[in-house]
Design a protein around this motif. Structure first.
Motif, PDB file in Angstrom:
ATOM      1  N   PHE A 138       0.779  -1.074  -0.160  1.00 13.36           N
ATOM      2  CA  PHE A 138       0.003   0.016   0.154  1.00 13.36           C
ATOM      3  C   PHE A 138       0.792   1.155   0.111  1.00 13.36           C
ATOM      4  CE2 PHE A 138      -2.370   3.221   2.477  1.00 13.36           C
ATOM      5  CZ  PHE A 138      -3.466   3.808   1.556  1.00 13.36           C
ATOM      6  N   ASN A 139       0.556   1.979  -1.182  1.00 10.04           N
ATOM      7  CA  ASN A 139       1.621   3.437  -1.178  1.00 10.04           C
ATOM      8  C   ASN A 139       2.941   3.339  -0.996  1.00 10.04           C
ATOM      9  OD1 ASN A 139      -0.937   4.733  -1.479  1.00 10.04           O
ATOM     10  ND2 ASN A 139      -1.234   5.646   0.542  1.00 10.04           N
ATOM     11  N   GLY A 140       3.473   2.239  -1.602  1.00 13.87           N
ATOM     12  CA  GLY A 140       4.951   1.849  -1.424  1.00 13.87           C
ATOM     13  C   GLY A 140       5.234   1.231  -0.308  1.00 13.87           C
ATOM     14  N   THR A 141       4.605   0.687   0.660  1.00 12.60           N
ATOM     15  CA  THR A 141       4.731  -0.142   1.827  1.00 12.60           C
ATOM     16  C   THR A 141       4.506  -1.611   1.600  1.00 12.60           C
ATOM     17  OG1 THR A 141       4.895   1.850   3.203  1.00 12.60           O
ATOM     18  CG2 THR A 141       4.610  -0.236   4.199  1.00 12.60           C
ATOM     19  N   ALA A 142       5.223  -2.391   1.794  1.00 11.12           N
ATOM     20  CA  ALA A 142       4.544  -3.748   1.662  1.00 11.12           C
ATOM     21  C   ALA A 142       4.796  -4.534   2.807  1.00 11.12           C
ATOM     22  CB  ALA A 142       5.181  -4.428   0.602  1.00 11.12           C
ATOM     23  N   PHE A 143       4.010  -5.682   3.456  1.00  9.71           N
ATOM     24  CA  PHE A 143       4.145  -6.101   4.838  1.00  9.71           C
ATOM     25  C   PHE A 143       3.673  -7.639   4.499  1.00  9.71           C
ATOM     26  CE2 PHE A 143       0.797  -3.137   4.745  1.00  9.71           C
ATOM     27  CZ  PHE A 143      -0.400  -3.708   5.003  1.00  9.71           C
ATOM     28  N   PHE A 144       3.919  -8.491   5.385  1.00 10.54           N
ATOM     29  CA  PHE A 144       3.482  -9.754   5.381  1.00 10.54           C
ATOM     30  C   PHE A 144       2.319  -9.928   6.360  1.00 10.54           C
ATOM     31  CE2 PHE A 144       3.706 -13.770   8.171  1.00 10.54           C
ATOM     32  CZ  PHE A 144       2.846 -14.655   7.498  1.00 10.54           C
TER      33      PHE A 144
END
Length: 204
Positions: free
Chosen positions: A155-161
């Motif tokens: 989301f908006n350049g941020t990724a996460f597990f």
């Protein structure tokens, strides 16, 4: 005057994963209370676990995990990306909410529900679209690293597990969890927040 464009989230899933299923239902709740829309992508637990030393029972499950993701990719390639989410919804409901264990039946019923040709089921045992499947998987996993699993959210350049949830947050609570998750994930030096799970997922 045209409406402003919504913020886009990207969600990578494997239909087999119960935790991804809970998180995906949460994202649906978030879309109702936050200005986001989600683009859906396939990742593969079978690809993720290739070459790993696994418990024999889990290894068998992973060896048989190719079919559904292959069928979704085949549907995307032959009929368009608009079928990714409906197929995921149909497969996930059959597996997680209705307890369907027969993966062949899951594929057959999901294709019928989505109005897609039954012949797409042949893709489950074909490697014809494995290059595209691996590319979709790699796109998601490259954002977070090889030591995590499904789901992956960007989301908006941020990724996460994750987040890994065992219950589906609803309404504004879903929005608050989204706000907190994206805020903490956006800090470039944040990597992990975790505690041992003490319960299994529920899908109500």
């Amino acid at each position: 005057m045209s409406a402003p464009a919504k913020n886009k989230a990207d969600f990578w899933f494997d239909p087999l994963c119960p935790f991804a299923w809970v998180t995906s239902r949460w994202i649906g709740e978030v879309e109702a209370v936050r200005d986001i829309e989600t683009e859906w992508h396939v990742m593969s637990l079978a690809v993720l676990n290739e070459g790993r030393d696994l418990d024999p029972g889990y290894r068998e499950s992973m060896d048989n995990a190719w079919g559904m993701v292959r069928v979704i990719i085949a549907a995307r390639e032959e009929h368009g990306p608009q079928f990714i989410k409906p197929l995921y919804d149909a497969m996930g409901t059959l597996i997680h909410n209705q307890g369907e264990k027969d993966r062949t039946q899951v594929i057959t019923k999901a294709l019928a529900e989505c109005g897609l040709p039954a012949s797409l089921a042949d893709a489950a045992t074909s490697d014809a679209y494995d290059r595209q499947l691996r590319a979709s998987h790699d796109e998601g996993i490259s954002l977070v690293g090889q030591d995590v699993g499904t789901p992956v959210v960007a989301f908006n350049g941020t990724a996460f597990f994750g987040p890994v949830l065992t219950r589906i947050p609803r309404g504004e609570e879903a929005g608050r969890i989204w706000d907190a998750t994206t805020t903490i994930a956006a800090f470039p030096h944040f990597f992990e927040l975790k505690r041992s799970r003490t319960e299994s997922p529920e899908f109500d």
